[in-house]
Write an enzyme that holds these catalytic residues in place. Structure first.
Site, PDB file in Angstrom:
ATOM      1  N   LYS A   1       0.870  -1.098  -0.005  1.00 28.69           N
ATOM      2  CA  LYS A   1       0.094   0.014   0.075  1.00 28.69           C
ATOM      3  C   LYS A   1       0.830   1.309  -0.057  1.00 28.69           C
ATOM      4  CE  LYS A   1      -3.837  -2.171   2.499  1.00 28.69           C
ATOM      5  NZ  LYS A   1      -4.972  -2.024   3.390  1.00 28.69           N
TER       6      LYS A   1
ATOM      7  N   TYR B   1     -12.172  -3.179  -3.851  1.00 28.31           N
ATOM      8  CA  TYR B   1     -12.735  -3.230  -2.211  1.00 28.31           C
ATOM      9  C   TYR B   1     -14.392  -3.204  -2.306  1.00 28.31           C
ATOM     10  CZ  TYR B   1      -8.103  -2.645  -0.264  1.00 28.31           C
ATOM     11  OH  TYR B   1      -6.732  -2.845   0.264  1.00 28.31           O
TER      12      TYR B   1
ATOM     13  N   ASN C   1      -1.700  -0.162   6.854  1.00 28.54           N
ATOM     14  CA  ASN C   1      -1.239  -1.790   7.394  1.00 28.54           C
ATOM     15  C   ASN C   1      -0.409  -2.245   6.529  1.00 28.54           C
ATOM     16  OD1 ASN C   1      -3.421  -2.308   5.691  1.00 28.54           O
ATOM     17  ND2 ASN C   1      -4.274  -3.689   6.788  1.00 28.54           N
TER      18      ASN C   1
ATOM     19  N   HIS D   1      -2.361  -5.483   1.445  1.00 26.62           N
ATOM     20  CA  HIS D   1      -3.349  -6.069   1.160  1.00 26.62           C
ATOM     21  C   HIS D   1      -2.993  -7.425   0.654  1.00 26.62           C
ATOM     22  CE1 HIS D   1      -7.524  -7.219  -0.122  1.00 26.62           C
ATOM     23  NE2 HIS D   1      -6.835  -7.363  -1.272  1.00 26.62           N
TER      24      HIS D   1
ATOM     25  N   GLU E   1      -9.446 -10.793  -7.911  1.00 24.73           N
ATOM     26  CA  GLU E   1      -8.559  -9.558  -7.680  1.00 24.73           C
ATOM     27  C   GLU E   1      -7.454  -9.692  -8.556  1.00 24.73           C
ATOM     28  OE1 GLU E   1      -7.451  -9.471  -3.386  1.00 24.73           O
ATOM     29  OE2 GLU E   1      -9.381  -9.202  -2.827  1.00 24.73           O
TER      30      GLU E   1
HETATM   31  P1  CMP Z   1      -7.089  -4.966   3.549  1.00 23.48           P
HETATM   32  O1  CMP Z   1      -6.601  -6.361   3.660  1.00 23.48           O
HETATM   33  O2  CMP Z   1      -6.573  -3.968   2.554  1.00 23.48           O
HETATM   34  O3  CMP Z   1      -8.604  -4.842   3.290  1.00 23.48           O
HETATM   35  C1  CMP Z   1      -9.546  -3.804   3.740  1.00 23.48           C
HETATM   36  C2  CMP Z   1      -8.728  -2.994   4.621  1.00 23.48           C
HETATM   37  O4  CMP Z   1      -9.711  -1.937   5.195  1.00 23.48           O
HETATM   38  C3  CMP Z   1      -8.009  -3.440   5.385  1.00 23.48           C
HETATM   39  O5  CMP Z   1      -7.039  -4.067   5.054  1.00 23.48           O
HETATM   40  C4  CMP Z   1      -7.642  -2.413   6.307  1.00 23.48           C
HETATM   41  O6  CMP Z   1      -6.561  -1.489   5.858  1.00 23.48           O
HETATM   42  C5  CMP Z   1      -9.023  -1.216   6.225  1.00 23.48           C
HETATM   43  N1  CMP Z   1      -9.721  -1.364   7.248  1.00 23.48           N
HETATM   44  C6  CMP Z   1     -10.061  -0.182   8.255  1.00 23.48           C
HETATM   45  N2  CMP Z   1     -10.513  -0.463   9.236  1.00 23.48           N
HETATM   46  C7  CMP Z   1     -11.035  -1.643   9.091  1.00 23.48           C
HETATM   47  C8  CMP Z   1     -11.834  -2.744   9.945  1.00 23.48           C
HETATM   48  N3  CMP Z   1     -12.306  -2.142  11.097  1.00 23.48           N
HETATM   49  N4  CMP Z   1     -11.817  -3.913   9.653  1.00 23.48           N
HETATM   50  C9  CMP Z   1     -11.400  -4.313   8.797  1.00 23.48           C
HETATM   51  N5  CMP Z   1     -10.508  -3.548   7.755  1.00 23.48           N
HETATM   52  C10 CMP Z   1     -10.469  -2.157   8.088  1.00 23.48           C
END
Ligand code: CMP
Length: 154
Positions: free
Chosen positions: A11, A51, A114, A117, A128
């Site tokens: 990311k 998403y 984070n 993904h 995806e």
């Molecule tokens: P990712 O694996 O990219 O999938 C969706 C993203 O939403 C997740 O990682 C997080 O970066 C973001 N996100 C933010 N808040 C939440 C939450 N409460 N639960 C899950 N994903 C979240």
């Protein structure tokens, strides 16, 4: 055990913090094969398609604005049980719950920022990967350590 492909996005936070090489090394050193890779700033419609499952959730708008804010690195990663292995290497979605030794556990404290993904199932991996990579952008080649990594099939 089955050979699978999965999608990883490094990311914007991972790219902007100079963690591209560190993250890719985790997958490579584990024995997974990078079969596709590109740096790109995702168009909004592509991010929304990727998403779509999160549309309507409280974090959706923040997630979309963040993921399109700067370039990402998209990786197509192949290997036996690649989908599960990548998710183990990544750690929990919430970095505060991720173990040290995982990518998120080592480098992040923020659920939006984070670092990575990854697809969470064979169905989402196929969906995806097809959003981000054309078939020609996923390559076939052998790693020289495959006989050691997978002795039963070589
Ligand atoms: P990712 O694996 O990219 O999938 C969706 C993203 O939403 C997740 O990682 C997080 O970066 C973001 N996100 C933010 N808040 C939440 C939450 N409460 N639960 C899950 N994903 C979240």
């Amino acid at each position: 055990m089955e050979t699978e492909q999965t999608l990883v996005l490094i990311k914007p936070d991972g790219v902007q913090r100079g963690l591209i090489g560190e993250v890719i090394a985790r997958y490579e050193h584990k024995g997974l094969k990078i079969v596709g890779m590109k740096l790109q700033q995702l168009p909004r419609d592509t991010a929304e398609t990727l998403y779509a499952i999160h549309h309507g959730k409280p974090f959706y708008d923040v997630l979309i604005e963040f993921i399109i804010s700067a370039p990402i690195v998209a990786l197509a990663i192949e290997g036996r049980d690649a989908i599960e292995l990548v998710r183990i290497l990544n750690g929990e979605t919430d970095p505060r719950e991720s173990q040290p030794g995982t990518i998120r556990g080592d480098f992040s404290i923020n659920i939006t920022h984070n670092i990575v993904h990854a697809s969470d199932s064979p169905q989402s991996a196929q969906r995806e990967l097809e959003i981000v990579f054309t078939p020609e952008e996923r390559y076939k080649y052998h790693r020289m350590d495959e006989a050691i990594l997978h002795p039963s099939v070589v």
